[in-house]
Motif scaffolding. Structure first.
Motif, PDB file in Angstrom:
ATOM      1  N   PHE A 276      40.561  42.446  32.397  1.00  0.00           N
ATOM      2  CA  PHE A 276      40.105  42.225  33.771  1.00  0.00           C
ATOM      3  C   PHE A 276      41.294  41.780  34.615  1.00  0.00           C
ATOM      4  O   PHE A 276      42.308  41.313  34.085  1.00  0.00           O
ATOM      5  N   ASP A 277      41.162  41.974  35.905  1.00  0.00           N
ATOM      6  CA  ASP A 277      42.196  41.578  36.859  1.00  0.00           C
ATOM      7  C   ASP A 277      41.697  40.398  37.673  1.00  0.00           C
ATOM      8  O   ASP A 277      40.505  40.289  37.963  1.00  0.00           O
ATOM      9  N   LYS A 278      42.624  39.527  38.041  1.00  0.00           N
ATOM     10  CA  LYS A 278      42.268  38.334  38.805  1.00  0.00           C
ATOM     11  C   LYS A 278      43.500  37.899  39.603  1.00  0.00           C
ATOM     12  O   LYS A 278      44.621  37.976  39.105  1.00  0.00           O
ATOM     13  N   THR A 279      43.276  37.458  40.823  1.00  0.00           N
ATOM     14  CA  THR A 279      44.368  36.921  41.630  1.00  0.00           C
ATOM     15  C   THR A 279      44.408  35.411  41.429  1.00  0.00           C
ATOM     16  O   THR A 279      43.403  34.726  41.608  1.00  0.00           O
ATOM     17  N   VAL A 280      45.569  34.916  41.017  1.00  0.00           N
ATOM     18  CA  VAL A 280      45.763  33.495  40.748  1.00  0.00           C
ATOM     19  C   VAL A 280      46.972  33.024  41.550  1.00  0.00           C
ATOM     20  O   VAL A 280      48.068  33.573  41.401  1.00  0.00           O
TER      21      VAL A 280
ATOM     22  N   MET B 117      47.068  39.241  38.543  1.00  0.00           N
ATOM     23  CA  MET B 117      47.249  39.101  37.098  1.00  0.00           C
ATOM     24  C   MET B 117      46.300  40.040  36.369  1.00  0.00           C
ATOM     25  O   MET B 117      45.188  40.298  36.841  1.00  0.00           O
ATOM     26  N   THR B 118      46.725  40.514  35.204  1.00  0.00           N
ATOM     27  CA  THR B 118      45.857  41.276  34.310  1.00  0.00           C
ATOM     28  C   THR B 118      45.694  40.462  33.037  1.00  0.00           C
ATOM     29  O   THR B 118      46.670  39.969  32.470  1.00  0.00           O
ATOM     30  N   TYR B 119      44.454  40.325  32.613  1.00  0.00           N
ATOM     31  CA  TYR B 119      44.102  39.569  31.421  1.00  0.00           C
ATOM     32  C   TYR B 119      43.557  40.522  30.365  1.00  0.00           C
ATOM     33  O   TYR B 119      42.766  41.406  30.675  1.00  0.00           O
TER      34      TYR B 119
ATOM     35  N   ALA C  88      47.646  36.927  29.459  1.00  0.00           N
ATOM     36  CA  ALA C  88      47.740  37.247  30.885  1.00  0.00           C
ATOM     37  C   ALA C  88      49.186  37.497  31.280  1.00  0.00           C
ATOM     38  O   ALA C  88      50.107  36.865  30.757  1.00  0.00           O
ATOM     39  N   CYS C  89      49.356  38.442  32.208  1.00  0.00           N
ATOM     40  CA  CYS C  89      50.671  38.724  32.762  1.00  0.00           C
ATOM     41  C   CYS C  89      50.487  39.264  34.172  1.00  0.00           C
ATOM     42  O   CYS C  89      49.365  39.592  34.574  1.00  0.00           O
ATOM     43  N   LEU C  90      51.561  39.368  34.905  1.00  0.00           N
ATOM     44  CA  LEU C  90      51.488  39.984  36.219  1.00  0.00           C
ATOM     45  C   LEU C  90      50.998  41.420  36.060  1.00  0.00           C
ATOM     46  O   LEU C  90      51.439  42.137  35.160  1.00  0.00           O
ATOM     47  N   SER C  91      50.080  41.830  36.912  1.00  0.00           N
ATOM     48  CA  SER C  91      49.501  43.178  36.803  1.00  0.00           C
ATOM     49  C   SER C  91      50.580  44.252  36.842  1.00  0.00           C
ATOM     50  O   SER C  91      50.495  45.245  36.110  1.00  0.00           O
ATOM     51  N   LYS C  92      51.605  44.074  37.653  1.00  0.00           N
ATOM     52  CA  LYS C  92      52.665  45.077  37.762  1.00  0.00           C
ATOM     53  C   LYS C  92      53.456  45.224  36.460  1.00  0.00           C
ATOM     54  O   LYS C  92      54.118  46.234  36.244  1.00  0.00           O
ATOM     55  N   ASP C  93      53.385  44.224  35.561  1.00  0.00           N
ATOM     56  CA  ASP C  93      54.118  44.262  34.298  1.00  0.00           C
ATOM     57  C   ASP C  93      53.256  44.642  33.104  1.00  0.00           C
ATOM     58  O   ASP C  93      53.754  44.765  31.991  1.00  0.00           O
TER      59      ASP C  93
END
Length: 181
Positions: free
Chosen positions: A131-135, A140-142, A159-164
């Motif tokens: 799932f994706d979440k803004t923190v 972020m992508t989890y 979890a990591c930055l969605s772009k990574d």
């Protein structure tokens, strides 16, 4: 590349060909004599690969790297942080949930309890959902990997930055593979 092109032109399957780092390094310097990843990383990037480090919490062990540090965070059994990846481990004792559920049922319970709309997936022996979440203003992508131990269910979120995420996905599942109870 020429072989793959020729196979495809003639109607033969070309899948299964992988990039071989040792062959690539040999082509760059045939006289080096050694083509292991540690030496190549030092030679081409002037940096050593991080060494593995095992972390333990409440009966769970996970092999990460020495780049990770352990953090305290309310609501989690263990939290580990590196520059690129966060790991949040949650142990839910059978005393609370019972031990009758399988991992898929536990995953569905987690999704329902958190009012999340995600698909439970199965790959490489893992039951997980993403799932994706803004923190704090960061996307972020989890990846939440679910386990059933001898005395508890576990949800370990990476979890990591969605772009990574695309470049870290294999690393994340490597960490997930190392989990033991």
């Amino acid at each position: 590349k020429d072989l793959t092109h020729t196979l495809l032109e003639n109607g033969y399957p070309a899948e299964g060909f992988l990039f071989d780092t040792a062959i690539a390094a040999y082509l760059l310097d045939a006289t080096a004599g050694s083509y292991d990843l540690e030496r190549l990383n030092v030679a081409y990037f002037n940096a050593e690969l991080p060494k593995a480090k095992t972390f333990t919490a409440s009966g769970m062990t996970i092999e990460l790297t020495e780049d990770f540090t352990e953090k305290d965070m309310l609501g989690f059994t263990a939290v580990y942080q590196s520059e690129d990846v966060f790991v949040f481990a949650l142990k839910e004792e059978f005393d609370i949930l019972g031990d009758e559920m399988n991992v898929d049922e536990y995953a569905e319970l987690v999704l329902e309890a958190n009012q999340m709309d995600a698909e439970v997936k199965h790959d490489n022996g893992h039951t997980y959902f993403t799932f994706d979440k803004t923190v704090s203003g960061k996307d972020m992508t989890y990846t939440a990997v679910l386990y059933k131990g001898e005395d508890a269910y576990w949800m370990i979120q990476f979890a990591c930055l969605s772009k990574d995420y695309d470049k870290l996905e294999d690393t994340i599942f490597g960490y997930a593979n190392s989990v033991e109870f």
